[in-house]
Design an enzyme around this catalytic site. Structure first.
Site, short mmCIF file in Angstrom:
data_model
loop_
_atom_site.label_atom_id
_atom_site.label_comp_id
_atom_site.label_asym_id
_atom_site.label_seq_id
_atom_site.Cartn_x
_atom_site.Cartn_y
_atom_site.Cartn_z
N GLU A 99 -32.48 -3.76 5.37
CA GLU A 99 -31.27 -4.40 5.89
C GLU A 99 -30.33 -3.33 6.42
O GLU A 99 -30.00 -2.38 5.72
CB GLU A 99 -30.61 -5.23 4.77
N SER B 92 -21.05 -22.80 8.53
CA SER B 92 -20.36 -23.98 7.95
C SER B 92 -20.81 -24.27 6.52
O SER B 92 -20.20 -25.09 5.84
CB SER B 92 -20.63 -25.22 8.81
N HIS C 91 -28.04 -29.41 6.26
CA HIS C 91 -28.20 -30.47 7.25
C HIS C 91 -29.31 -31.44 6.84
O HIS C 91 -30.25 -31.07 6.14
CB HIS C 91 -28.50 -29.88 8.63
N ILE D 254 -33.65 -18.32 15.28
CA ILE D 254 -33.42 -19.11 14.06
C ILE D 254 -31.91 -19.39 13.97
O ILE D 254 -31.18 -18.79 13.18
CB ILE D 254 -33.96 -18.39 12.79
N GLU D 255 -31.49 -20.29 14.86
CA GLU D 255 -30.09 -20.72 14.84
C GLU D 255 -30.00 -21.94 13.91
O GLU D 255 -30.94 -22.20 13.15
CB GLU D 255 -29.65 -21.04 16.27
N CYS E 156 -7.24 -11.14 -9.48
CA CYS E 156 -6.94 -11.98 -8.31
C CYS E 156 -6.16 -13.19 -8.81
O CYS E 156 -6.72 -14.02 -9.53
CB CYS E 156 -8.25 -12.39 -7.63
N CYS F 212 -3.51 -15.48 -0.58
CA CYS F 212 -2.96 -14.19 -0.14
C CYS F 212 -4.01 -13.30 0.50
O CYS F 212 -3.68 -12.24 1.01
CB CYS F 212 -2.24 -13.48 -1.29
N CYS G 292 -4.69 -8.60 -4.90
CA CYS G 292 -5.80 -8.05 -5.68
C CYS G 292 -6.50 -6.84 -5.04
O CYS G 292 -7.10 -6.04 -5.75
CB CYS G 292 -6.83 -9.14 -6.01
C1 LIG Z 1 -21.17 -20.55 13.43
C2 LIG Z 1 -22.45 -20.91 12.74
C3 LIG Z 1 -22.54 -22.07 11.95
C4 LIG Z 1 -23.74 -22.41 11.32
N1 LIG Z 1 -23.77 -23.48 10.45
C5 LIG Z 1 -24.93 -23.75 9.79
C6 LIG Z 1 -24.98 -24.79 8.83
O1 LIG Z 1 -23.96 -25.39 8.47
N2 LIG Z 1 -26.18 -25.08 8.27
C7 LIG Z 1 -27.32 -24.44 8.61
O2 LIG Z 1 -28.39 -24.80 8.10
N3 LIG Z 1 -27.29 -23.41 9.50
C8 LIG Z 1 -26.13 -23.05 10.07
N4 LIG Z 1 -26.07 -22.00 10.93
C9 LIG Z 1 -27.29 -21.24 11.21
C10 LIG Z 1 -27.56 -20.23 10.09
O3 LIG Z 1 -26.39 -19.56 9.68
C11 LIG Z 1 -28.59 -19.22 10.59
O4 LIG Z 1 -29.68 -19.91 11.16
C12 LIG Z 1 -29.13 -18.37 9.44
O5 LIG Z 1 -28.05 -17.81 8.71
C13 LIG Z 1 -30.01 -17.28 10.03
O6 LIG Z 1 -30.39 -16.44 8.97
P1 LIG Z 1 -31.11 -15.07 9.32
O7 LIG Z 1 -31.47 -14.47 8.02
O8 LIG Z 1 -32.18 -15.33 10.33
O9 LIG Z 1 -30.01 -14.24 10.12
P2 LIG Z 1 -28.88 -13.23 9.57
O10 LIG Z 1 -28.14 -13.77 8.43
O11 LIG Z 1 -28.08 -12.84 10.77
O12 LIG Z 1 -29.73 -12.03 9.04
C14 LIG Z 1 -30.40 -11.12 9.88
C15 LIG Z 1 -30.20 -9.76 9.25
O13 LIG Z 1 -31.00 -8.79 9.94
C16 LIG Z 1 -30.30 -7.57 9.90
N5 LIG Z 1 -30.87 -6.69 10.94
C17 LIG Z 1 -30.86 -6.87 12.28
N6 LIG Z 1 -31.53 -5.89 12.90
C18 LIG Z 1 -32.00 -5.05 11.93
C19 LIG Z 1 -32.78 -3.85 11.93
N7 LIG Z 1 -33.22 -3.31 13.07
N8 LIG Z 1 -33.06 -3.27 10.74
C20 LIG Z 1 -32.63 -3.79 9.57
N9 LIG Z 1 -31.88 -4.93 9.52
C21 LIG Z 1 -31.59 -5.56 10.68
C22 LIG Z 1 -28.86 -7.98 10.13
O14 LIG Z 1 -27.93 -7.00 9.69
C23 LIG Z 1 -28.77 -9.27 9.34
O15 LIG Z 1 -28.26 -9.10 8.03
C24 LIG Z 1 -24.88 -21.61 11.53
C25 LIG Z 1 -24.79 -20.44 12.32
C26 LIG Z 1 -23.57 -20.07 12.88
C27 LIG Z 1 -23.48 -18.79 13.63
#
Ligand SMILES: Cc1cc2nc3c(=O)[nH]c(=O)nc-3n(C[C@H](O)[C@H](O)[C@H](O)COP(=O)(O)OP(=O)(O)OC[C@H]3O[C@@H](n4cnc5c(N)ncnc54)[C@H](O)[C@@H]3O)c2cc1C
Length: 488
Positions: free
Chosen positions: A31, A45, A49, A345-346, A409, A446, A451
């Site tokens: 990470e 959020s 879902h 993976i949104e 806190c 605050c 804190c």
């Molecule tokens: C505004 C918003 C609202 C959302 N609301 C919801 C919701 O209510 N419900 C839901 O199911 N989903 C929701 N989502 C979608 C959800 O948050 C994401 O799909 C999910 O968190 C993706 O997880 P991830 O582990 O793929 O990404 P991330 O949490 O972004 O993790 C990827 C990690 O990879 C690390 N990384 C990147 N490149 C490297 C590298 N070269 N070497 C080492 N580490 C690296 C980054 O630092 C990061 O920590 C929302 C997203 C957003 C932005």
């Protein structure tokens, strides 16, 4: 050499680590940030879902419906804060009511349980008191809220307890495959080897894929900004209120009002394509739009109820203007065997994370036998909230350990012992945000005004921190360059 190397320790990477840690495998998570929930997984959020937005048959639909059930099981096992609130999608015009019926049909086809269309303002008001003037709504009982950053932390800390190695502040910048082995190099020059490589880098997934040799994906970062409202309003909002999804940005669910498990309410997110995948700015124009949009759904908050703003970045696989449906990509790349790419993976990526982990596990299982570990520990211990204990219990604890008697806190009533336990977390994450995510300090009205100096003092006096060691959040977010005067 590791059997599996997971790059990215967000909710997806940590879910995969947790799922795979049931088996006799040597696993590493790399990470780039000082903690696991600094990407999208800590900035969203926090909604589980139900699965009615996504095209029937798509991975998003299938994994969301499966993930909805599975994440609730995991949350219980891992003791992560959660509320089965349900959710309403509200319509203000007849055209929007038609959309509600379409969404219900999609949801029914996807296997979402209990969706119900409710007509008439009075009936909508009964389900969700306070909805501002909606003429109909769709009620989804399977939707819930939870703490997304605590889930990510709990998954990572439990995976760690089961033998997974976490390398924080470790950005992977070079990948070569030689004789069936992936050779990784970090930004600091450290070298690692693994047999399987999993790309769970979120908004950086296309960039990382290119690093490994597959240049066919693109990610377009799309920022979502939020307003955070004071927790005194929390009891007034029973469940998340969503509008009928906007057609503006492909798949954007629209500005919604969402309670959080800790009490404050979020208003947002917006949707704005940006260049820099880590530009977390909050802008006055968007804040104004969020205020207006939020008010339409739930007219109970004032500007003075906003205690802070924050934003998260979506990993959109489509450019601005493209409103077509795009699915998650979860694929072992044919040209690079044992390289599993997770792209785009949104949302609903959090909800789907346990199901995504299941798919990844099965991809590995197709090629080799996975032997279950003799002793798998399902959950790492969770920090106890002193404020939630019974009075006698509190008194007993204070007698045993005076650090329970000192409130650090004031807004969230967090004791010194809880702060110390957060600092001593098993992952070794030591930024102020890491302490905040674990102990809930700096999260009240605050926002750390009271804190933060006290936490800094604990870190300095009891953990030997020097002023130059203090980081607020991401790598480089230093707070001080030195001390102005000595302690008394
Ligand atoms: C505004 C918003 C609202 C959302 N609301 C919801 C919701 O209510 N419900 C839901 O199911 N989903 C929701 N989502 C979608 C959800 O948050 C994401 O799909 C999910 O968190 C993706 O997880 P991830 O582990 O793929 O990404 P991330 O949490 O972004 O993790 C990827 C990690 O990879 C690390 N990384 C990147 N490149 C490297 C590298 N070269 N070497 C080492 N580490 C690296 C980054 O630092 C990061 O920590 C929302 C997203 C957003 C932005």
């Amino acid at each position: 050499m590791f059997d599996v190397g997971i790059v990215g320790g967000g909710a997806v990477g940590s879910s995969i680590a947790y799922e795979l840690s049931r088996f006799d495998l040597k696993i590493a998570v790399f990470e780039k940030e000082p903690d696991v929930c600094f990407g999208a997984s800590g900035r969203n959020s926090g909604v589980v879902h139900a699965g009615f937005y996504y095209r029937p048959g798509s991975l998003k639909a299938k994994l969301c419906v499966e993930g909805n059930k599975k994440i609730k099981e995991w949350i219980k096992i891992l003791k992560v804060p959660f509320k089965p609130t349900g959710k309403v999608l509200v319509a203000f015009e007849e055209d929007e009511v038609k959309e509600l019926y379409k969404l219900k049909e999609t949801g029914d086809t996807n296997g979402v349980e209990g969706l119900e269309i409710i007509r008439g303002s009075d009936n909508v008001e009964k389900i969700c008191p306070g909805v501002g003037g909606a003429i109909a709504c769709m009620y989804s009982p399977a939707t819930a809220i939870f703490s997304p950053y605590l889930l990510t932390i709990a998954l990572a800390e439990t995976a760690l307890l089961n033998g997974v190695k976490y390398f924080l502040n470790c950005k992977i910048v070079e990948v070569r495959k030689e004789n069936g082995v992936f050779k990784l190099k970090s930004q600091k020059g450290d070298k690692y080897e693994c047999r399987w490589l999993i790309n769970a880098t979120g908004v950086f997934s296309a960039e990382f894929s290119k690093l490994v040799g597959i240049d066919s994906y693109r990610i377009y970062p799309c920022r979502g900004e939020y307003l955070l409202l004071d927790k005194t309003l929390g009891p007034l909002l029973k469940m998340p209120i969503y509008p009928v999804p906007s057609k503006e940005v492909g798949g954007h669910l629209g500005v919604h009002i969402t309670p959080t498990v800790e009490g404050p309410i979020t208003v947002g997110p917006s949707a704005e394509y940006i260049e820099d995948p880590e530009d977390y700015e909050s802008t006055p124009e968007v804040m104004e739009k969020l205020f207006e949009g939020g008010h339409k759904l739930w007219p109970y908050f004032k500007r003075s109820d906003v205690i802070r703003t924050f934003s998260g970045i979506r990993a959109k696989p489509v450019p601005p203007g493209d409103k077509t449906f795009h699915d998650f990509v979860i694929k072992e790349e044919e040209s690079i065997p044992n390289f599993i790419n997770l792209i785009g993976i949104e949302s609903p990526g959090l909800t789907s994370a346990p199901a995504i982990a299941r798919v990844v596990k099965e991809m590995i299982e197709k090629k080799e036998t996975l032997l279950p570990k003799e002793k798998f520990i399902p959950s790492a211990p969770r920090l106890e909230k002193f404020e939630e204990l019974r009075e006698e219990e509190k008194q007993r604890k204070v007698k045993e350990d005076p650090a329970y008697g000192e409130i650090i806190c004031r807004c969230e009533k967090i004791t010194k012992r809880e702060i110390i336990e957060a600092i001593e977390n098993p992952l070794g994450a030591k930024t102020l945000a890491s302490i905040k995510y674990r102990a809930r300090s700096m999260m009240g009205r605050c926002q750390g005004g009271y804190c933060m100096p006290k936490i800094i003092e604990i870190l300095e006096r009891e953990f030997g921190y020097k002023p130059e060691d203090f980081q607020l959040h991401k790598e480089g977010s230093w707070l001080f360059s030195g001390r102005m005067r000595k302690y008394d």
